[in-house]
Design a protein around this motif. Structure first.
Motif, short mmCIF file in Angstrom:
data_model
loop_
_atom_site.label_atom_id
_atom_site.label_comp_id
_atom_site.label_asym_id
_atom_site.label_seq_id
_atom_site.Cartn_x
_atom_site.Cartn_y
_atom_site.Cartn_z
N ALA A 16 -2.10 -1.04 -2.07
CA ALA A 16 -1.48 -1.29 -3.37
C ALA A 16 -2.27 -2.34 -4.14
CB ALA A 16 -0.03 -1.74 -3.18
N VAL A 17 -2.64 -3.42 -3.46
CA VAL A 17 -3.40 -4.49 -4.11
C VAL A 17 -4.78 -3.99 -4.51
CG1 VAL A 17 -4.50 -6.74 -3.70
CG2 VAL A 17 -2.13 -6.34 -2.96
N TYR A 18 -5.44 -3.26 -3.61
CA TYR A 18 -6.78 -2.73 -3.87
C TYR A 18 -6.76 -1.79 -5.09
CZ TYR A 18 -11.14 -0.13 -3.02
OH TYR A 18 -12.37 0.47 -3.15
N GLU A 66 1.43 -12.20 0.86
CA GLU A 66 2.49 -11.26 0.47
C GLU A 66 2.04 -10.38 -0.71
OE1 GLU A 66 5.12 -10.58 2.26
OE2 GLU A 66 4.63 -12.18 3.66
N SER A 67 2.03 -9.08 -0.48
CA SER A 67 1.45 -8.14 -1.45
C SER A 67 2.13 -8.16 -2.81
CB SER A 67 1.48 -6.72 -0.87
OG SER A 67 2.80 -6.32 -0.57
N VAL A 68 3.46 -8.25 -2.83
CA VAL A 68 4.15 -8.25 -4.13
C VAL A 68 3.78 -9.50 -4.93
CG1 VAL A 68 6.41 -8.35 -5.26
CG2 VAL A 68 6.07 -6.82 -3.31
N ALA A 69 3.73 -10.64 -4.26
CA ALA A 69 3.32 -11.87 -4.93
C ALA A 69 1.89 -11.75 -5.45
CB ALA A 69 3.43 -13.06 -3.97
N GLU A 97 14.13 -4.68 -8.34
CA GLU A 97 15.13 -4.08 -7.46
C GLU A 97 14.48 -3.17 -6.43
OE1 GLU A 97 19.36 -1.74 -8.08
OE2 GLU A 97 17.65 -1.13 -9.32
N PHE A 98 13.57 -2.32 -6.90
CA PHE A 98 12.90 -1.43 -5.96
C PHE A 98 12.04 -2.22 -4.97
CE2 PHE A 98 9.17 0.84 -4.52
CZ PHE A 98 9.77 1.86 -3.81
N MET A 99 11.31 -3.20 -5.48
CA MET A 99 10.44 -3.99 -4.60
C MET A 99 11.24 -4.68 -3.49
SD MET A 99 7.31 -3.68 -5.70
CE MET A 99 6.10 -3.98 -6.99
N ALA A 100 12.43 -5.14 -3.82
CA ALA A 100 13.28 -5.81 -2.83
C ALA A 100 13.83 -4.81 -1.81
CB ALA A 100 14.42 -6.54 -3.52
N ASP A 167 6.13 2.20 -8.78
CA ASP A 167 5.60 3.52 -8.42
C ASP A 167 4.37 3.40 -7.52
OD1 ASP A 167 7.17 5.52 -10.26
OD2 ASP A 167 6.59 3.88 -11.57
N LEU A 168 3.50 2.45 -7.85
CA LEU A 168 2.31 2.24 -7.03
C LEU A 168 2.68 1.88 -5.60
CD1 LEU A 168 -0.69 1.76 -6.44
CD2 LEU A 168 -0.46 -0.50 -7.54
N VAL A 169 3.57 0.92 -5.45
CA VAL A 169 3.99 0.49 -4.12
C VAL A 169 4.69 1.63 -3.38
CG1 VAL A 169 5.55 -1.06 -2.87
CG2 VAL A 169 4.11 -1.95 -4.71
#
Length: 241
Positions: A16-18, A66-69, A97-100, A167-169
């Motif tokens: 996801a990060v890449y 942490e990827s989201v951060a 919401e989705f990320m959590a 969507d990416l995650v």
């Protein structure tokens, strides 16, 4: 000095990060940390990230895990297009919401499929009991249905007409079982169509590039595995028995 990203593209979070960095032309130095060889437990990496997890970001003296951060940091630092993390309060809240939710509902069971379908049998020489496999697959199917009903609904993307970080995650996590030759998108035409839209929006070439290590995982010579890592994996098998 530019940003350094510590990654192994076997990890969905790393992908996801890449993908986000590549898609948004963010310059970075790729620092490969081999998960299969346990390099995330090395003394050198622990100095970067004491949590012993991937991905990690190093921006000068600033280090972030942490990827989201990391995704949010890159989005803000490089002023990525606003659709990735929309400024509208309610739309942004949908992404949050989705990320959590996805950590336990999507990420964890998708990783389990890869382990039970490929890695555990490959490394230990023992199959995971069929009833345990069916139990995990049932959990995955249940959560994918919740994803469709709660988050996707009848929209093009999770937040509506535009792609977002959510969507990416979601995509990279749902791709994880592909390493074990298990395609979760075959269970639903709606899910398959959403996948196609996300891939076309990001770019099929970039998606393929990011997942090339994962889809070749079955060709990996597991005899190179560090003995201490193999011991941990054998203990993991016991949890499934």
């Amino acid at each position: 000095m530019g940003i350094e990203l510590y990654l192994d593209l076997l990890s969905a979070s790393c992908r996801a990060v890449y993908i986000f960095a590549k898609k948004n032309s963010i310059p970075f130095d790729f620092q490969f940390v081999d998960l299969l060889k346990g390099h995330h437990h090395s003394k050198e990496y622990i100095e970067i990230n004491p949590l012993r997890k991937l991905p990690s970001l190093k921006d000068g003296k600033f280090i972030l895990s942490e990827s989201v951060a990391i995704l949010l940091y890159l989005s803000r630092k490089y002023s990525a297009p606003s659709y990735w993390y929309p400024p509208d309060l309610h739309t942004r809240a949908r992404v949050d919401e989705f990320m959590a939710w996805q950590h336990t509902a999507i990420q964890l069971p998708m990783n389990k499929i890869l382990w039970i379908k490929l890695l555990i049998p490959m490394i230990t020489g023992e199959e995971v009991p069929a009833e345990k496999t069916e139990e995990i697959l049932a959990e995955v199917n249940k959560n994918l249905k919740l994803f469709e009903e709660k988050f996707l609904q009848d929209k093009l993307f999770i937040t509506g007409d535009n792609i977002s970080l959510a969507d990416l995650v979601a995509l990279v996590e749902m791709m994880q079982p592909m390493g074990g030759n298990h395609n979760v998108f075959l269970t639903s035409s709606k899910l398959a169509e959403w996948r196609m839209r996300v891939e076309l929006t990001i770019g099929p070439t970039l998606i393929s590039e990011a997942h090339s290590r994962l889809v070749k995982l079955a060709e990996w010579d597991c005899s190179t595995l560090d003995p201490s890592v193999k011991e941990r994996i054998c203990k993991m098998l016991q949890k499934f028995q």
